[in-house]
Design a protein around this motif. Sequence first.
Motif, mmCIF file in Angstrom:
data_model
loop_
_atom_site.group_PDB
_atom_site.id
_atom_site.type_symbol
_atom_site.label_atom_id
_atom_site.label_comp_id
_atom_site.label_asym_id
_atom_site.label_seq_id
_atom_site.Cartn_x
_atom_site.Cartn_y
_atom_site.Cartn_z
ATOM 1 N N LYS A 52 52.551 124.156 98.718
ATOM 2 C CA LYS A 52 53.979 124.280 99.014
ATOM 3 C C LYS A 52 54.802 124.323 97.728
ATOM 4 C CE LYS A 52 53.908 122.069 103.573
ATOM 5 N NZ LYS A 52 54.390 120.924 104.395
ATOM 6 N N LEU A 53 54.433 123.475 96.757
ATOM 7 C CA LEU A 53 55.161 123.480 95.487
ATOM 8 C C LEU A 53 54.984 124.804 94.753
ATOM 9 C CD1 LEU A 53 54.427 119.856 94.199
ATOM 10 C CD2 LEU A 53 56.569 120.740 95.121
ATOM 11 N N GLU A 54 53.780 125.371 94.795
ATOM 12 C CA GLU A 54 53.565 126.668 94.157
ATOM 13 C C GLU A 54 54.414 127.751 94.828
ATOM 14 O OE1 GLU A 54 49.455 127.582 94.124
ATOM 15 O OE2 GLU A 54 48.929 126.066 92.623
ATOM 16 N N GLY A 55 54.491 127.681 96.163
ATOM 17 C CA GLY A 55 55.350 128.645 96.860
ATOM 18 C C GLY A 55 56.808 128.498 96.468
ATOM 19 N N THR A 56 57.261 127.256 96.309
ATOM 20 C CA THR A 56 58.641 127.021 95.888
ATOM 21 C C THR A 56 58.881 127.548 94.482
ATOM 22 O OG1 THR A 56 58.733 125.034 97.277
ATOM 23 C CG2 THR A 56 60.405 125.249 95.554
ATOM 24 N N VAL A 57 57.910 127.327 93.588
ATOM 25 C CA VAL A 57 58.033 127.824 92.210
ATOM 26 C C VAL A 57 58.118 129.349 92.195
ATOM 27 C CG1 VAL A 57 56.827 128.020 90.004
ATOM 28 C CG2 VAL A 57 56.940 125.813 91.166
ATOM 29 N N ASP A 58 57.271 130.016 92.983
ATOM 30 C CA ASP A 58 57.305 131.473 93.027
ATOM 31 C C ASP A 58 58.658 131.967 93.547
ATOM 32 O OD1 ASP A 58 54.736 131.563 92.100
ATOM 33 O OD2 ASP A 58 53.820 131.706 94.098
ATOM 34 N N THR A 59 59.193 131.303 94.560
ATOM 35 C CA THR A 59 60.500 131.698 95.095
ATOM 36 C C THR A 59 61.601 131.532 94.050
ATOM 37 O OG1 THR A 59 59.806 131.045 97.326
ATOM 38 C CG2 THR A 59 62.171 131.283 96.924
ATOM 39 N N LEU A 60 61.591 130.402 93.352
ATOM 40 C CA LEU A 60 62.600 130.172 92.317
ATOM 41 C C LEU A 60 62.436 131.156 91.161
ATOM 42 C CD1 LEU A 60 62.578 126.263 92.226
ATOM 43 C CD2 LEU A 60 64.315 127.760 93.237
ATOM 44 N N ARG A 61 61.196 131.474 90.817
ATOM 45 C CA ARG A 61 60.971 132.425 89.723
ATOM 46 C C ARG A 61 61.519 133.800 90.097
ATOM 47 N NH1 ARG A 61 55.913 131.876 89.342
ATOM 48 N NH2 ARG A 61 55.905 130.336 87.681
ATOM 49 N N ASP A 62 61.278 134.220 91.317
ATOM 50 C CA ASP A 62 61.807 135.515 91.755
ATOM 51 C C ASP A 62 63.343 135.511 91.740
ATOM 52 O OD1 ASP A 62 59.239 136.369 92.124
ATOM 53 O OD2 ASP A 62 59.199 135.942 94.283
ATOM 54 N N ASP A 63 63.936 134.394 92.126
ATOM 55 C CA ASP A 63 65.388 134.306 92.132
ATOM 56 C C ASP A 63 65.943 134.370 90.705
ATOM 57 O OD1 ASP A 63 67.958 133.764 93.545
ATOM 58 O OD2 ASP A 63 67.895 131.916 92.363
ATOM 59 N N VAL A 64 65.266 133.692 89.772
ATOM 60 C CA VAL A 64 65.708 133.737 88.372
ATOM 61 C C VAL A 64 65.592 135.147 87.816
ATOM 62 C CG1 VAL A 64 65.161 132.939 86.042
ATOM 63 C CG2 VAL A 64 65.204 131.307 87.929
ATOM 64 N N SER A 65 64.478 135.831 88.123
ATOM 65 C CA SER A 65 64.302 137.199 87.630
ATOM 66 C C SER A 65 65.379 138.120 88.191
ATOM 67 C CB SER A 65 62.913 137.714 88.019
ATOM 68 O OG SER A 65 61.901 136.918 87.431
ATOM 69 N N ARG A 66 65.710 137.954 89.459
ATOM 70 C CA ARG A 66 66.750 138.782 90.065
ATOM 71 C C ARG A 66 68.106 138.542 89.397
ATOM 72 N NH1 ARG A 66 70.456 137.671 93.662
ATOM 73 N NH2 ARG A 66 69.518 135.630 94.093
ATOM 74 N N ARG A 67 68.423 137.275 89.154
ATOM 75 C CA ARG A 67 69.697 136.975 88.504
ATOM 76 C C ARG A 67 69.730 137.519 87.072
ATOM 77 N NH1 ARG A 67 72.742 132.946 91.150
ATOM 78 N NH2 ARG A 67 71.687 132.111 93.005
ATOM 79 N N GLN A 68 68.589 137.462 86.374
ATOM 80 C CA GLN A 68 68.542 138.008 85.017
ATOM 81 C C GLN A 68 68.797 139.505 85.031
ATOM 82 O OE1 GLN A 68 64.704 136.794 83.552
ATOM 83 N NE2 GLN A 68 65.470 134.840 82.733
ATOM 84 N N ARG A 69 68.157 140.214 85.951
ATOM 85 C CA ARG A 69 68.354 141.663 86.020
ATOM 86 C C ARG A 69 69.812 142.002 86.341
ATOM 87 N NH1 ARG A 69 63.285 141.290 88.654
ATOM 88 N NH2 ARG A 69 64.320 141.328 90.697
ATOM 89 N N GLU A 70 70.407 141.236 87.235
ATOM 90 C CA GLU A 70 71.814 141.489 87.563
ATOM 91 C C GLU A 70 72.703 141.244 86.352
ATOM 92 O OE1 GLU A 70 72.696 138.998 90.841
ATOM 93 O OE2 GLU A 70 71.603 140.229 92.327
ATOM 94 N N ALA A 71 72.449 140.182 85.621
ATOM 95 C CA ALA A 71 73.264 139.892 84.436
ATOM 96 C C ALA A 71 73.090 140.955 83.367
ATOM 97 C CB ALA A 71 72.895 138.515 83.887
#
Length: 301
Positions: A109-128
Amino acid sequence: MCGMPQPPPVRSTPTRPPRPDASMSLLTNVMDHSLDDGYAEAAARKRADGTGGLPKTLRAKLGLAAGLVLAALVVTVGAAQARVAAPVVAKEREELIDRIDRETEAANKLEGTVDTLRDDVSRRQREALRETGGSAQAELVGILSGATAVHGPGVKLVVNDAKQATTGGDGDPRETSGFSDTGRVRDRDMQRVVNGLWESGAEAVSINGQRLTALSAIRAAGDAILVDNKPLVPPYTVLAVGDGERLSTRFQNSADGLYLHALQESYGIRTSISVENDLRLPAAPSVIVRTAQPITEKGTS
């Protein structure tokens, strides 16, 4: 009439006739003295020395029997204790298994949460980056560093252990290897394969679905191959994004490609390579920038 005194008359005693067994004195002695006297004397001496009682053979048999009885008693007691402790051990084992399952589920579950947060960070970086006009350069850096998932043409290389471990023929391409089982793929083999693909023009590489970066390490732990401390199992599927036909030809003609071919010919290691139209490689689990400094042009004040 007096005369000379007369000697008293001599009385003759009758002589005893000789015994007929006088010449057999030894036999006579044996018959006159019973052997029971000798046994009685021996028994008396043993009692005086404190060694009387049961014969040695009987004492030895009794001692052996006592030892066997004691051993049987010890075994019986041990078996009884094992039967008593068995339910406790089984219960502890079940509890340990349940705990491992719970912790494994929590880790997943923690690995799944990390992957979700990583994808969210990457998306925000691309938008910025798009907002600041640096999207194209950022995407290129993300692809080359492994921080961004990629897809495109390339080659698929499968490396597998030999069906049976063999000693191979003359000439050992693993001259510096300390492994005796040459039918298994080793970490240094995968290192050469990956480096050969990078050198042949690969833009992104993954092994068994795990993306490689400039900081990735391929090591061994016993018979297992670790990529960034994660164990992999054969067959090892290597995906490399790039110009498929050119990448395949350059790799097979390179020193590392010839090394892989030598392993196949000498030790039976199974390999196959194919050109693919569309390969999909995931992003690396984590990309850490160790040091970063701005580049300044020389001669500027």
